[in-house]
Design a protein around this motif. Structure first.
Motif, PDB file in Angstrom:
ATOM      1  N   VAL A 517     102.334  44.870  25.751  1.00 56.25           N
ATOM      2  CA  VAL A 517     101.849  46.005  26.549  1.00 56.25           C
ATOM      3  C   VAL A 517     100.434  45.720  27.038  1.00 56.25           C
ATOM      4  CG1 VAL A 517     103.279  47.690  25.326  1.00 56.25           C
ATOM      5  CG2 VAL A 517     100.946  47.210  24.515  1.00 56.25           C
ATOM      6  N   TYR A 521      97.062  51.123  27.779  1.00 52.49           N
ATOM      7  CA  TYR A 521      97.958  52.137  27.216  1.00 52.49           C
ATOM      8  C   TYR A 521      97.213  53.088  26.292  1.00 52.49           C
ATOM      9  CZ  TYR A 521     102.579  50.500  28.774  1.00 52.49           C
ATOM     10  OH  TYR A 521     103.684  50.207  29.510  1.00 52.49           O
ATOM     11  N   ARG A 551     102.059  45.799  20.941  1.00 53.61           N
ATOM     12  CA  ARG A 551     101.833  47.230  20.790  1.00 53.61           C
ATOM     13  C   ARG A 551     101.694  47.626  19.320  1.00 53.61           C
ATOM     14  NH1 ARG A 551     107.788  49.137  22.868  1.00 53.61           N
ATOM     15  NH2 ARG A 551     109.004  48.313  21.119  1.00 53.61           N
ATOM     16  N   SER A 557     105.151  53.433  25.410  1.00 50.34           N
ATOM     17  CA  SER A 557     106.342  52.825  26.012  1.00 50.34           C
ATOM     18  C   SER A 557     107.374  53.887  26.349  1.00 50.34           C
ATOM     19  CB  SER A 557     106.937  51.777  25.064  1.00 50.34           C
ATOM     20  OG  SER A 557     106.010  50.757  24.784  1.00 50.34           O
ATOM     21  N   GLU A 581     106.586  48.120  15.856  1.00 56.65           N
ATOM     22  CA  GLU A 581     105.158  48.089  16.122  1.00 56.65           C
ATOM     23  C   GLU A 581     104.594  46.853  15.438  1.00 56.65           C
ATOM     24  OE1 GLU A 581     104.312  52.908  16.392  1.00 56.65           O
ATOM     25  OE2 GLU A 581     103.839  51.821  14.546  1.00 56.65           O
TER      26      GLU A 581
END
Length: 819
Positions: A517, A521, A551, A557, A581
């Motif tokens: 990611v 974010y 992430r 997401s 994660e």
């Protein structure tokens, strides 16, 4: 490879239903894709003879014919065909006939009744190549020998069955009718009849017509050639045209058809040259000169390089060896003398040239896989035999055979014990020899000798495969692999599977998102700068900034996917994802042998981090429809129930520091899920600012559940509870509490006070009113059900439990509502 069943019958007589034939050949290693019966979509079409042809009384362009179809009485047919006359034999589609273009019914045409129709070539799915004498624009006038009323399929040879095989690249010998006949004979244990071709020829010395020199014997180990003079170009006979058509090849003329026929029969490509265009009557098999050009038969001029093999005369290339002839190498209507070529070209050389020139042909596809190196002369003789059979010219009875080097067949040690061990079978040595003998293998000095056409044989496993496929793969007993553990789901996999099924049963659609990611974010979900979730594993060589970190939370997401759906006009969505994660390990270790996962930021000192923790998470997201906080909470509760997790508590997210995702949620409409002091997840409505950032125009709800913690707290066993024998005692309570008092706190107090006789406590009313209730207060009503498994509860026991409940509630600021 398309196989004509009529053609096959010349070599092996197999009388079985076509479906059984296809299954048997597939099981013995020659995979059948499909089969097609010629004329299967044609019925009730017969041969008729026109007895009379007269004008139509109401239409100048139509004619009325009387037709004899071998019945008691002739039938009447109205037609507009001008190419038919009295006495012609024609295909007649009768009333009720089925044709590719539809069904035929009797009808009146301009007042005159017609009981069928005449058929042209295209109506029967044929072309002028199939019947060169026929008018392609008019009715098909039959010149074949046939009887009146005879079914059209047998009358014109439209009754073959074509079987399409998928031939793998290691079995080029099966790219021929004889090769597939050999496989059929071995499969059914039937005799194979392949005659040695013979031709008479006329007296003459081929060397007085032609000279051949091979300048690169590695690329062309063998080159055979012969001469046919006084050539007569014309159409091939019907039997040859039928077989070519069933094999998917268009008939052209007798000489071109002969070369195609031999290629399909033996798998050996051939070429015929017009001797007029071979300058100096001298063929040179040589490498091209850099920059040399040739106009191939497809009309494209191609530039050659020195690593390409060509067939040349004394001045120019006339063909690209093994691929395609030159513009003037073909047979023309005025050709009088023809050179037949049959050669063996080295497969890799043909393939490299074909790729460089971007030129593919039937010949190249066979040569690059490898043809039988010993069959060139046999195929040349077969071509001459067909020339004489068709009366197409005079064959000179001597031939040229250049570069004929001794061929050494493949030899493999024959070890029946090893083969049985390899296959897991118990086949006798004699049976193995029988199976291999059917495939034309021979034996000498303890070795198996492969026939020249089996270029794929190289080791004992190849011999074992030949034994297995003739023995029958379906006859080999099933055994477990040795040394391989029996696979089964781990406990975690079983748990996740149940979790997934539970989410699907509640209406969720599963999604999958990237683990890589963008660092942005975290800003999008309002994470504080000092949040532990900003400590990430960074990728050393990312594709871009948007995929530069692993992430540490799955909620962004999920919000990305919800935003995508909303902005693509999906009115509602309920999604879930089971994913990981990536939480960085606490300690760094100096980089030792291995790959760099992350960069410390100091180019002088690189570190290899310990592998990050990768906990699995169940993430749920929804918006639109009936989605609200309580629908999400109900979904979470049902999932926890399915996983045997009960008696969880919901704590206000703002009062708990376990999840930094709380900053992405509405402060008054979010909760952390807790059981026995362990945090199972977080859920709630997305903060309005975050919602705006993701451009979602309706209230959005998300939940994140921690799968490892859920597994730890899930009940291992389901305890059976018998139906109660004694009645329950129910009491209702109406309480007055502060507005900010969570109902979960009240329920916890009630459960602790009642003790083991509590069956259930149900919240059935929450009431607020400025007129009826003082400001800052709310009314909460519960129904408390109590039951003992030892006997009927007495009033004293129930009243005593209620006194303890009131006392516990008073301790947290709740009081019994009066009136």
């Amino acid at each position: 490879m398309n196989l004509s069943m009529k053609w096959l019958s010349d070599y092996v007589k197999v009388d079985v239903p076509i479906k059984d034939f296809c299954h048997a050949l597939t099981m013995s290693g020659s995979k059948v894709e499909c089969y097609e019966e010629e004329g299967k979509n044609i019925s009730k079409v017969v041969v008729g003879k026109i007895l009379s042809k007269g004008p139509h009384e109401n239409a100048d362009a139509l004619f009325v014919c009387k037709v004899d179809i071998g019945a008691d009485e002739p039938i009447q047919i109205v037609t507009n065909a001008k190419n038919v006359k009295e006495g012609d034999l024609v295909p007649v589609a009768l009333d009720g006939a089925v044709l590719p273009e539809g069904k035929i019914k009797k009808c009146k045409m301009r007042g005159v009744e017609s009981f069928g129709m005449f058929c042209g070539l295209d109506t029967l799915g044929l072309t002028a190549h199939d019947f060169p004498y026929a008018d392609p624009e008019g009715v098909f006038v039959i010149e074949e020998e046939c009887t009146l009323g005879q079914d059209i399929h047998s009358a014109i040879g439209l009754d073959d069955t074509s079987v399409e095989f998928e031939i793998t690249s290691n079995r080029p010998d099966c790219l021929s009718v004889i090769g597939l006949a050999r496989e059929t004979a071995a499969t059914y244990d039937l005799p194979l009849t392949v005659k040695t071709p013979e031709f008479k020829g006329v007296e003459g010395d081929v060397n007085s017509f032609l000279k051949v020199d091979i300048h690169n014997e590695k690329a062309c180990p063998r080159y055979c050639a012969g001469i046919v003079k006084n050539v007569k170009i014309g159409p091939s006979p019907r039997w040859m045209r039928e077989r070519l058509r069933a094999s998917g090849v268009r008939p052209i003329n007798n000489f071109v058809d002969i070369t195609n026929y031999v290629m399909l029969e033996y798998g050996q490509p051939m070429h015929a040259f017009d001797l007029r265009y071979v300058e100096g009557a001298h063929i040179n098999v040589r490498n091209a000169v850099d920059g040399e050009k040739i106009m191939t038969l497809d009309g494209v001029e191609r530039e050659l390089t020195s690593d390409m093999l060509v067939i040349a005369d004394e001045k120019k290339p006339v063909a690209v060896a093994g691929i395609m002839g030159g513009e003037y190498s073909g047979i023309m209507d005025d050709t009088t003398t023809v050179v037949f070529e049959s050669a063996y070209f080295e497969p890799s050389q043909v393939r490299q040239t074909s790729k460089k020139l971007k030129l593919k042909s039937d010949a190249s596809s066979r040569y690059e896989k490898g043809v039988d190196p010993c069959i060139s002369m046999t195929c040349l003789k077969r071509a001459f035999e067909l020339v004489e059979l068709l009366g197409a010219g005079e064959v000179v009875n001597t031939v040229i055979d250049c570069g004929h080097s001794a061929f050494k067949p493949s030899e493999v040690v024959f070890d029946p014990e090893w083969i049985n061990k390899f296959l897991g079978t118990d086949i006798s040595e004699d049976k193995m020899k029988e199976y291999l003998g059917r495939l034309e293998f021979t034996f000498a000095d303890g070795k198996v000798i492969a026939p020249s056409f089996r270029i794929d044989i190289g080791c004992k496993a190849d011999i074992a495969e030949e034994v297995a496929r003739i023995y029958g793969y379906n006859n080999i007993p099933s055994t477990d692999f040795r040394g391989v553990a029996k696979a089964e789901f781990t406990e975690e996999q079983k748990f996740v599977r149940t979790l997934r099924n539970a989410a699907v049963s509640l209406g969720g659609y599963e999604i999958a998102t990237y683990s890589f990611v963008s660092p942005k974010y975290f800003d999008k979900i309002k994470l504080p700068q000092d949040s532990k979730l900003r400590n990430v594993v960074r990728i050393v060589n990312p594709l871009g900034e948007d995929t530069s970190v692993m992430r540490t939370t799955t909620i962004p997401s999920m919000l990305d996917v919800l935003s995508f759906n909303y902005n693509n006009r999906n009115e509602k969505a309920c999604l879930f994802e089971i994913s990981k994660e990536y939480i960085p390990a606490a300690e760094e270790k100096p980089f030792i042998n291995g790959n760099i996962l992350a960069n410390s930021g100091n180019e002088k000192h690189k570190y290899q981090y310990s592998l990050p923790d990768e906990p699995q998470r169940l993430t749920i997201g929804m918006y639109g429809g009936e989605a609200d906080f309580y629908v999400l909470k109900g979904m979470v509760e049902q999932i926890l129930s399915e996983m045997n997790i009960y008696d969880v508590e919901y704590v206000r997210a703002g009062d708990c520091d376990a999840f930094d995702e709380k900053y992405a949620l509405h402060p008054g409409r979010s909760a952390v899920i807790v059981k026995d002091g362990k945090y199972l997840g977080i859920m709630g409505e997305i903060h309005p600012d975050v919602q705006d950032t993701y451009e979602i125009g309706v209230k959005t709800y998300v939940a994140k559940l921690c799968i490892p913690e859920m597994m730890e707290l899930a009940a291992d066993k389901i305890t059976y509870s018998p139906l109660p024998k004694f009645p329950a005692s129910t009491r209702d309570l109406s309480l007055l509490v502060d507005n900010d008092t969570p109902v979960a706190e009240l329920e916890k107090a009630i459960k602790g006070a009642v003790g083991k006789i509590l069956e259930k406590v149900t919240l059935f009313d929450v009431y607020r009113s400025k007129e009826m209730i003082e400001s800052g207060k709310k009314s909460v009503a519960y129904s408390i059900s109590m039951r003992s498994h030892e006997g009927t509860l007495t009033d004293e026991q129930a009243d005593g439990a209620m006194k303890r409940v009131l006392k516990a509630l008073n301790a947290i600021g709740a009081e019994l509502r009066q009136g």
